[in-house]
Scaffold this active site. Sequence first.
Site, mmCIF file in Angstrom:
data_model
loop_
_atom_site.group_PDB
_atom_site.id
_atom_site.type_symbol
_atom_site.label_atom_id
_atom_site.label_comp_id
_atom_site.label_asym_id
_atom_site.label_seq_id
_atom_site.Cartn_x
_atom_site.Cartn_y
_atom_site.Cartn_z
ATOM 1 N N HIS A 1 0.806 -1.225 0.000
ATOM 2 C CA HIS A 1 0.000 0.000 0.000
ATOM 3 C C HIS A 1 0.838 1.274 0.000
ATOM 4 O O HIS A 1 0.287 2.365 -0.059
ATOM 5 C CB HIS A 1 -0.914 0.025 1.229
ATOM 6 C CG HIS A 1 -0.163 0.243 2.516
ATOM 7 N ND1 HIS A 1 0.418 -0.785 3.211
ATOM 8 C CD2 HIS A 1 0.131 1.362 3.201
ATOM 9 C CE1 HIS A 1 1.027 -0.306 4.286
ATOM 10 N NE2 HIS A 1 0.883 0.995 4.304
HETATM 11 C C1 UD1 Z 1 -1.718 5.693 5.663
HETATM 12 C C2 UD1 Z 1 -0.385 6.224 6.193
HETATM 13 C C3 UD1 Z 1 0.684 5.140 6.082
HETATM 14 C C4 UD1 Z 1 0.219 3.850 6.734
HETATM 15 C C5 UD1 Z 1 -1.143 3.438 6.182
HETATM 16 C C6 UD1 Z 1 -1.648 2.253 6.955
HETATM 17 C C7 UD1 Z 1 -0.048 8.624 5.862
HETATM 18 C C8 UD1 Z 1 0.649 9.648 5.073
HETATM 19 N N1 UD1 Z 1 0.059 7.354 5.417
HETATM 20 O O1 UD1 Z 1 -1.543 5.422 4.292
HETATM 21 O O2 UD1 Z 1 1.851 5.570 6.733
HETATM 22 O O3 UD1 Z 1 1.161 2.846 6.457
HETATM 23 O O4 UD1 Z 1 -2.069 4.515 6.360
HETATM 24 O O5 UD1 Z 1 -2.616 1.562 6.269
HETATM 25 O O6 UD1 Z 1 -0.678 8.926 6.827
HETATM 26 N N2 UD1 Z 1 -9.010 4.725 1.619
HETATM 27 C C9 UD1 Z 1 -10.260 4.160 1.587
HETATM 28 N N3 UD1 Z 1 -10.838 3.837 2.774
HETATM 29 C C10 UD1 Z 1 -10.252 4.042 3.970
HETATM 30 C C11 UD1 Z 1 -8.975 4.636 3.995
HETATM 31 C C12 UD1 Z 1 -8.373 4.969 2.809
HETATM 32 O O7 UD1 Z 1 -10.825 3.951 0.522
HETATM 33 O O8 UD1 Z 1 -10.850 3.715 5.013
HETATM 34 C C13 UD1 Z 1 -8.346 5.041 0.336
HETATM 35 C C14 UD1 Z 1 -8.674 6.424 -0.195
HETATM 36 O O9 UD1 Z 1 -8.730 6.343 -1.577
HETATM 37 C C15 UD1 Z 1 -7.457 7.209 0.229
HETATM 38 C C16 UD1 Z 1 -6.346 6.187 0.131
HETATM 39 O O10 UD1 Z 1 -6.943 4.975 0.523
HETATM 40 O O11 UD1 Z 1 -7.225 8.319 -0.604
HETATM 41 C C17 UD1 Z 1 -5.139 6.488 0.980
HETATM 42 O O12 UD1 Z 1 -5.516 6.642 2.354
HETATM 43 P P1 UD1 Z 1 -4.603 7.507 3.352
HETATM 44 O O13 UD1 Z 1 -5.108 7.363 4.721
HETATM 45 O O14 UD1 Z 1 -4.427 8.869 2.821
HETATM 46 O O15 UD1 Z 1 -3.188 6.837 3.216
HETATM 47 P P2 UD1 Z 1 -2.779 5.320 3.346
HETATM 48 O O16 UD1 Z 1 -2.239 4.887 2.024
HETATM 49 O O17 UD1 Z 1 -3.878 4.536 3.941
HETATM 50 N N1 UDP Z 2 -3.548 -5.595 8.988
HETATM 51 C C1 UDP Z 2 -4.805 -6.137 9.186
HETATM 52 N N2 UDP Z 2 -5.528 -6.474 8.081
HETATM 53 C C2 UDP Z 2 -5.081 -6.310 6.814
HETATM 54 C C3 UDP Z 2 -3.783 -5.766 6.638
HETATM 55 C C4 UDP Z 2 -3.056 -5.412 7.744
HETATM 56 O O1 UDP Z 2 -5.238 -6.319 10.308
HETATM 57 O O2 UDP Z 2 -5.814 -6.616 5.861
HETATM 58 C C5 UDP Z 2 -2.766 -5.219 10.175
HETATM 59 C C6 UDP Z 2 -1.402 -5.844 10.242
HETATM 60 O O3 UDP Z 2 -1.473 -7.122 10.823
HETATM 61 C C7 UDP Z 2 -0.654 -4.833 11.078
HETATM 62 C C8 UDP Z 2 -1.245 -3.528 10.663
HETATM 63 O O4 UDP Z 2 -2.512 -3.824 10.100
HETATM 64 O O5 UDP Z 2 -0.897 -5.020 12.452
HETATM 65 C C9 UDP Z 2 -0.353 -2.889 9.641
HETATM 66 O O6 UDP Z 2 -1.016 -1.906 8.972
HETATM 67 P P1 UDP Z 2 -0.579 -1.361 7.550
HETATM 68 O O7 UDP Z 2 0.158 -2.398 6.803
HETATM 69 O O8 UDP Z 2 -1.811 -0.797 6.936
HETATM 70 O O9 UDP Z 2 0.341 -0.127 7.947
HETATM 71 P P2 UDP Z 2 1.888 0.069 8.280
HETATM 72 O O10 UDP Z 2 2.250 -0.863 9.367
HETATM 73 O O11 UDP Z 2 2.638 -0.169 7.015
HETATM 74 O O12 UDP Z 2 1.971 1.498 8.670
#
Ligand code: UD1
Ligand code: UDP
Length: 385
Positions: A206
Amino acid sequence: MKIATIVGARPQFVKAAVVSRALQCLDGVREIVIHTGQHYDFRMSEIFFRELDIPEPAYHLGVGSAPHGAQTGRMLEAIEGVLVNESPDCTLIYGDTNSTLAGTLAAAKMHIPTAHVESGLRSFNRRMPEEINRIVADRLADLLFAPTQVAVDNLLAEGIRAESIHQVGDVMYDAALFYGDKAQRTSCVLETLGLEPRAYVLATFHRAENTDNPLCLRIICAALTQAASELAVVLPLHPRSRAVLERERLFDSLTGCLQIIEPIGYLDMLMLEKNARLIVTDSGGVQKEAFFYRIPCVTLRHETEWIELVELGWNRLAPPVSAHAVLRIVHEALKAPPGADATPYGDGHCAEGVARILRESFAPGTLTTGPSRPVPRGKLAVQCA
Ligand code: UD1
Ligand code: UDP
């Protein structure tokens, strides 16, 4: 003592769950949870509150998705309003997301002490949004909970005062131990997905640098598709990744080769991790969880903050520069002997340490920790007597 916990993204719910549980065991401590709404889909947010018994957010700010500036700005404004309302004794922030950044800034401007859990992680790559968020959070936080010695060293190298830094271990290790048992008892995910233990690769991706770059995205898809011709690949897909795969018209061809599923709850995720033959990911949390369960891991990045995992031989970096190069590392990881044993992330009781130190540091009348501003190296500003 009133603690305002600020969370908003999936990994923060996991981290906050174990600290909330530890705070509940302390007399005289009240926690209020502020959810920024950065993640909002049921499977990205509410499922974690339900499964992990995280206290219901007292405030749900509903900020949602937006470009970095707009998202962070909206959070900042909304968090400030809550902090004015609640006047907490301190704020508690986690990790490196935009919710972390907004929480830190809001609290710092209001002179509310802040504790940062998962402090000191660095990729030394400022093109990552997370790196910017971490640097600011660590600069402004008053209490820094560093998971590893590497993290402590990073903070010291940036001139953060040693008294503000506490190497307590990693709260995600506590979570993996605590909820891992529960997952074992309750999860049916292997049966539901028709997976045999040790007979599949678990993949997640992601990161912005992988999803926002069409070339990297294509390379990751090609590598996973080729891997799937040898071993089943299951991919719980982050909504960000789903959106770009659909936009780039890669989604349909991928579904024919991989088992693509919706994001799953933490308990099912732990179960998939525990039983995988190999984990391929760009997630920070998933890299560590692979190690907690001693599953080899391939990380789809140029660098990692969790360098001890690479040094121990459990994790291999596979930057998505070509499908062939990624696949070569996948094969290497599948054939390699297990990595070395070590316990770099503490003893599974990190959250209790966080809770205890928080109370000792920030309970009204016991404020012992000053701002963690860097030790001045240049000239000191002249102060009026
Ligand atoms: C964010 C964090 C990243 C973390 C990740 C965990 C920042 C800059 N990034 O990235 O460090 O590893 O969360 O998962 O804060 N979206 C949905 N539904 C949701 C959430 C997001 O559809 O509930 C989609 C939207 O299109 C959104 C995109 O995901 O624009 C990105 O979401 P965002 O929270 O901005 O960043 P992440 O890639 O999730
Ligand atoms: N995770 C989860 N379901 C999923 C993917 C990830 O519960 O479908 C959990 C994973 O086990 C870990 C956390 O979410 O505890 C990590 O989140 P993510 O990979 O979104 O973010 P990051 O750690 O890279 O910031």
